[in-house]
Structures are given as structure tokens and as C-alpha cells.
Design an enzyme around this catalytic site. Structure first.
Site, PDB file in Angstrom:
ATOM      1  N   GLU A  52       0.853  -1.121  -0.056  1.00  0.00           N
ATOM      2  CA  GLU A  52      -0.029   0.001   0.102  1.00  0.00           C
ATOM      3  C   GLU A  52       0.855   1.201  -0.007  1.00  0.00           C
ATOM      4  OE1 GLU A  52      -2.346  -3.325   1.629  1.00  0.00           O
ATOM      5  OE2 GLU A  52      -0.493  -2.699   2.118  1.00  0.00           O
ATOM      6  N   PHE A 114     -12.104  -7.506  13.219  1.00  0.00           N
ATOM      7  CA  PHE A 114     -10.769  -7.631  12.357  1.00  0.00           C
ATOM      8  C   PHE A 114     -10.471  -6.649  11.495  1.00  0.00           C
ATOM      9  CE2 PHE A 114      -9.275 -10.229   8.474  1.00  0.00           C
ATOM     10  CZ  PHE A 114      -8.105 -10.479   9.094  1.00  0.00           C
ATOM     11  N   GLN A 115      -9.159  -6.443  11.440  1.00  0.00           N
ATOM     12  CA  GLN A 115      -8.705  -5.586  10.390  1.00  0.00           C
ATOM     13  C   GLN A 115      -9.440  -4.102  10.544  1.00  0.00           C
ATOM     14  OE1 GLN A 115      -8.502  -6.842   6.541  1.00  0.00           O
ATOM     15  NE2 GLN A 115      -6.499  -7.999   6.895  1.00  0.00           N
ATOM     16  N   LYS A 164     -18.037  -1.164   5.139  1.00  0.00           N
ATOM     17  CA  LYS A 164     -18.303  -2.110   4.106  1.00  0.00           C
ATOM     18  C   LYS A 164     -19.732  -2.044   3.898  1.00  0.00           C
ATOM     19  CE  LYS A 164     -17.196  -6.848   2.548  1.00  0.00           C
ATOM     20  NZ  LYS A 164     -16.538  -7.824   2.954  1.00  0.00           N
ATOM     21  N   MET A 483      24.087   9.194   2.995  1.00  0.00           N
ATOM     22  CA  MET A 483      23.911  10.498   3.718  1.00  0.00           C
ATOM     23  C   MET A 483      24.306  10.042   5.199  1.00  0.00           C
ATOM     24  SD  MET A 483      23.556  13.594   2.861  1.00  0.00           S
ATOM     25  CE  MET A 483      22.697  13.835   1.579  1.00  0.00           C
TER      26      MET A 483
END
Length: 585
Positions: A52, A114-115, A164, A483
Site C-alpha cells: 500500500e 478484524f482489520q 463495508k 547520507m
């Protein structure tokens, strides 16, 4: 005209009505209704990334190279939290994004389902605005509002969290023209009195300078054209932040190069010694200002910015102008012409003589080698072999290679340079190059990378392979976190704590395992032919350019120092003082 449809179908219809042609995303349970609607249409292309974070960076590359908002679709919980780094990157660099996230059903919100994650709470500090849509009837209007907020005023990311059950339910679709957006209406016209004060200051200034940022590019082609006209008409020198490169052509006679921590000597000294600083679309970032108390101490400062919160936030401006860059420059140019196109010609002549004297320091000079590839040389050769290509787009990761790319590559047009400025996100460049290539399928897209940054999102090789995207990954491989190692060398007594890797892959074999072309080069004599081989190949290329391991990036303003205290390479400057492997000027 209103019509009934499911929330999932509303999402797709709203994106179509907003002119979206591509989405970058990754599916999951909480967005499956939307993915089902995507499957049943052919107007919007979906690019399946491998992470993602990669989706958001790809959308950033798409947005930065087109001027259109990038669109991201991810699922709830970890899908949303994985996107946070990219969203924050877009906020810092003013990149317009619309991020759509799935959420657990409304009746489960707050139950640790969940999630489930508090996506709105998590992303509130790193978006321009975000919404949790609890009613299907509000969904279409919210998406239209999201596009308006993301692209109006100072651009940035917005996020819309969609449970959802809202996606499954049926509601009334509202078209963009019917959506309420008047509540967010940034001021675009600058105050005329302040613009007249700016013109008066321009007429009398002896040592003026234009200091430009990404805001010029975000304002569009009209802004860049007006800037070029104003600079060339006045004869004033111009410099730019990292994000503003390309707004004024690097080949232009008034161009001083980039300024800031790794900016050019002449640009930094001009900023320090000017008597009129005209900031156009930049935010006085700490990488630019150095020590604020000593920043350009004797100048009158004008600041043009569409974001009122940026005015006087870091540096006080005697001439503050809130407005869109294109509108303000148009008014300033018209007023300046109407007053006789006056400048202080004698002062300007002396000012340019001083600038030309500073240029003789040759701050980008370095010790060449015929045995090992110097990273600066690698970027110089890349520039020489590609600068004739009008369709060349350059992305970078973050680190020394990023600064060398900014120093040695020239950009004559806006929207051809994609880099992570404010957040400095390692792993940005590779997925960003994918987004650029999706937007410009026939263009030459090159990501200048360090091996450390590049490995952070290497999984996107699968995305490039799947969609046959011929991105070129030009890795300056010093087997170090360059760096970090440089700062440890100069500022921490040479104690190189965890700034190198003892387990790098064989990049050629890695490339071949994904169906890419792999190229390895470690001899300066072979470099041109190897780069040309990369350019001639019609698919994705992973170029492993083995470079000097301990090269430092100069010039460098040490953290907390003013612009006139710069570290230069040992080959630069006359009569300078030796300081820790560099020269302090």
C-alpha cells in the site's frame, strides 16, 4: 439528475465523473464490493501494486507528472496504516491525492473488529481533510468534496473512509455539479496594495533574488510561464528549492541552481546577501533557511503563497501576499509594466558581477577517477546522454544520490522531476516512477536511486513486470547508507554506526528473476555504453552502478549554520579553511 445505486457503484461512478482514468490499489475484505464494481467496467484502469505504501507513492508520481490528482484504493486496518507514510509525504510536498480506504461495517466500528483501525484518527494529522462516511446517501457528495479539497488552494491528500455496509447499501447518487463545495474556497487573488508594494521594492532593489518553490509548479503552466516572463524581463537572478526545479529552465541565463543545505555556493550566498527576497510558492523549509536568526539578515522579504498559514510561520515577511501564484504574478507583471518596467540597472549590474565571482568557486567540482566511478560522474553522464529527451522524467529516492541528481541534472520544464522533499521518504522513487510511467507510457522514466532506499520498496518490481512498464532504475550502489555515513564522518567523529549493509543482493540476478534486464557497471570507461544499453532496452532495467563508497555530497550547510557557512569539497574554493575532510567557506 439523481439515481439510486449501491455505495460501491457510487464510488466508481464518482471517480468516472471526476475524470479519473487510473487507480493504484491493493484489495482486501473491506473493499471487495468496490473491487467488484471495478471488475464490471472498463473506463478506469486499476494498477495492482505489491504494498500500500507503493500505491500512494505511485499515485504521487502520477499526480506530480500530470497535475491531476492521484487516486488510491486500499482496505481497512493494515491497508490504511501501510498507506500513512505516503499520505504524509504527499502532505509535506503538497501533492493532490484522494485516498479511499475500506472500513469495517458501521455497527462494528469501535469493537476492535478484524482489520479495524481508527483510520480517520490516525490520518487526521497527515491529510488536508478526512471523512468517515456512515450513510450511503452522503457518499457521492463526500467523494466530490474530497476532489475539490485535494486540488483547491494548496494541494494535498484527502482520505475517505468507507464502511463495508455503506458500500453494499443502496442510496442516491449526486453528480459533481450538485455537490456542496463552496464551504472551502481558498483566496486566489492577491491584495493589490501588497502587490504594488512588491513592485515598488522590485524597482529600487540593488540585490534582488527570486526564491521559488513547488507552489509555482502546483499553480499550473500559466504560473511557470508568467514566472519565466517576469524573470527574463527584470533580469533578476532566480533560485529554487528541491521541489521547485523545472519551474524556471535550468538552461536559462538567470538561473543560479538549487539553494539550501546541498544547494550551490552562488545560490546560497545570493540568498544571504540579497536586499530583496521574493519568495514565490515556497515555505521557508529548514533545509533552506539554515539557522533562522541568520537567514538572509539584510533583506526585505516578500512571500507569495496560497496557504495563509505558511505566511510568517517561520520567517517574517514585510510584504505578505496570500493568493495563487499565477494570479499574483499576472497582477505583478501587469502593474510593473504599467509603471514603466523599471529596475535599478546599476545595482543589478554590480549584483550580477558579484554572483559571477561566486560562480568561479566551482562548488560542484570533484576529484575524478579513471579507476572507480564517482557518483557525480555517473549522474553527469546520465544527464549528457538523456538531456535531449523532452520526454525524460526523473524520479529519485532519498539521500546523497538525490542531492547529486538535483545538482547535476537540468530541468527546463515543470512536472518532470519527482522527489520526496519535506518528509524525505526512502523508498519513494521506485513506486513513483511506476506512477509516472503509467501516466506517460511512451516516455523515458528514470529513477536515480541508492541501493538502501531502493530496497525499501523493491517488491514493486512485480508491478512493473505485470503491467509491462519500462521503468529504468539507476542505482548508485556504494554499499552504504551514504547520507547517514556522511553525517557520521563529518559530525560524529567517523563512528559509522550501522550505516552499511553486509547483505546486498546480486541486482542483475534479481532483475532477471522478475523478467527485467539487469546491467552492472564498475568501470568509468564502460559507463557510457552501459547507460546507452539501459536507454535502448524497451523494458524495465535494473542498473547496478558500483560507485566510490565514501564520496561526500558537497556543498553542504552544516545543520544550524547560516547560508554563508558552507562545507565545500577539497577541490573547490581558493584560500579556504580545511574542516573535517572538506573546506569551510
Amino acid at each position: 439528475m439523481t439515481q439510486a445505486m449501491t455505495g460501491a457503484k457510487m464510488v466508481v461512478q464518482a471517480l468516472k465523473d471526476q475524470g479519473v482514468d487510473v487507480i493504484f490499489g491493493y484489495p482486501g475484505g473491506a473493499v471487495l464490493p468496490i473491487y467488484d464494481e471495478i471488475f464490471q467496467q472498463n473506463d478506469i484502469r486499476h494498477i495492482l501494486v505489491r504494498h500500500e505504501q507503493g500505491a500512494v507513492h505511485a499515485a504521487e508520481g502520477y499526480a506530480r507528472s500530470t497535475g491531476k490528482p492521484g487516486v488510491v484504493l486500499v482496505t481497512s486496518g493494515p491497508g490504511a496504516t501501510n498507506a500513512v507514510t505516503g499520505i504524509t509525504d504527499a502532505l509535506m510536498d503538497s501533492i493532490p491525492l484522494v485516498v479511499l480506504t475500506g472500513q469495517v461495517p458501521t455497527f462494528m466500528v469501535g469493537n476492535d473488529a478484524f482489520q479495524e483501525a481508527d483510520t480517520v484518527g490516525i490520518t487526521r494529522p497527515c491529510t488536508k481533510h478526512n471523512w468517515l462516511v456512515k450513510e450511503t446517501d452522503r457518499l457521492a457528495e463526500t467523494i466530490h468534496q474530497g476532489f475539490h479539497v485535494a486540488t483547491s488552494g494548496r494541494p494535498g491528500p484527502v482520505l475517505i473512509d468507507i464502511p463495508k455496509d455503506v458500500q453494499f447499501a443502496t442510496g442516491t447518487y449526486i453528480e459533481p455539479r450538485e455537490a456542496t463545495t463552496k464551504h472551502y474556497k481558498p483566496k486566489v487573488k492577491g491584495d493589490r496594495e501588497m502587490i504594488e508594494r512588491l513592485v515598488e521594492a522590485m524597482e529600487s532593489a540593488e540585490r534582488p533574488i527570486f526564491y521559488t518553490g513547488g507552489g509555482v509548479i502546483n499553480s499550473g503552466d500559466a504560473a511557470t510561464q508568467l514566472l519565466r516572463e517576469l524573470v527574463d524581463a527584470t533580469g533578476f537572478p532566480i533560485t529554487s528549492t528541491l521541489m521547485g526545479l523545472g519551474a524556471y529552465p535550468a538552461s536559462g541565463e538567470h538561473w543560479l541552481g538549487m539553494l539550501g543545505m546541498h544547494g550551490l555556493y552562488e545560490a546560497n550566498l545570493a540568498m544571504h546577501d540579497c536586499d530583496l527576497m521574493i519568495n514565490i510558492g515556497a515555505r521557508f523549509d529548514d533545509r533552506i533557511t539554515g539557522r533562522v536568526a541568520d537567514f538572509s539578515p539584510n533583506s526585505v522579504k516578500a512571500h507569495i503563497d496560497i496557504d495563509p498559514s505558511s505566511i510568517n510561520k517561520t520567517i517574517r515577511a514585510e510584504i505578505p501576499i496570500v493568493g495563487d501564484v499565477a494570479h499574483v504574478l499576472e497582477d505583478a507583471l501587469r502593474i510593473w509594466k504599467s509603471r514603466g518596467r523599471k529596475t535599478n540597472k546599476e545595482g543589478l549590474m554590480k549584483w550580477w558581477a558579484q554572483i559571477e565571482a561566486w560562480k568561479t568557486v566551482e562548488c560542484l567540482k570533484y576529484k575524478g577517477s579513471d579507476k572507480v566511478i564517482k557518483p557525480q560522474y555517473a549522474v553527469q553522464r546520465l544527464e549528457a546522454l538523456t538531456k535531449h529527451r523532452a520526454d525524460r522524467f526523473i524520479c529519485t529516492e532519498v539521500g546523497q544520490h538525490q542531492m547529486w541528481a538535483a545538482q547535476y541534472l537540468g530541468f527546463d520544464a515543470p512536472n518532470h522531476w519527482m522527489t520526496s522533499g519535506g518528509l524525505g521518504t526512502m523508498g519513494y522513487g521506485f513506486p513513483a516512477s511506476i506512477g509516472v510511467q503509467v501516466a506517460h507510457p511512451d516516455a523515458l522514466v528514470i529513477n536515480v536511486a541508492g541501493e538502501g532506499s531502493w530496497l525499501m520498496n523493491m517488491q514493486e518490481m512485480g508491478t512493473a513486470s505485470q503491467y509491462r512498464l519500462p521503468v529504468k532504475q539507476f542505482i548508485l550502489n556504494n554499499e552504504r547508507l551514504g547520507m547517514v555515513r556522511q553525517w557520521q564522518t563529518l559530525l560524529h567523529g567517523g563512528r559509522h554506526s550501522h550505516s552499511w549493509s553486509e547483505a546486498l543482493p546480486d541486482f542483475v540476478k534479481l532483475a532477471e528473476s522478475f523478467g527485467w534486464k539487469g546491467i552492472k557497471c564498475d568501470d568509468p570507461a564502460d559507463l557510457d555504453d552501459a547507460i546507452q544499453e539501459m536507454l535502448d532496452y524497451d523494458g524495465p532495467v535494473l542498473f547496478d552502478c558500483l560507485v566510490e563508497k565514501h564520496e561526500n555530497c558537497f556543498p553542504m550547510i552544516p545543520s544550524g549554520e547560516p547560508h554563508n557557512k558552507m562545507l565545500l569539497g577539497e577541490d573547490s574554493g581558493e584560500g579556504a579553511i580545511q574542516a573535517g575532510g572538506a573546506v569551510l567557506v
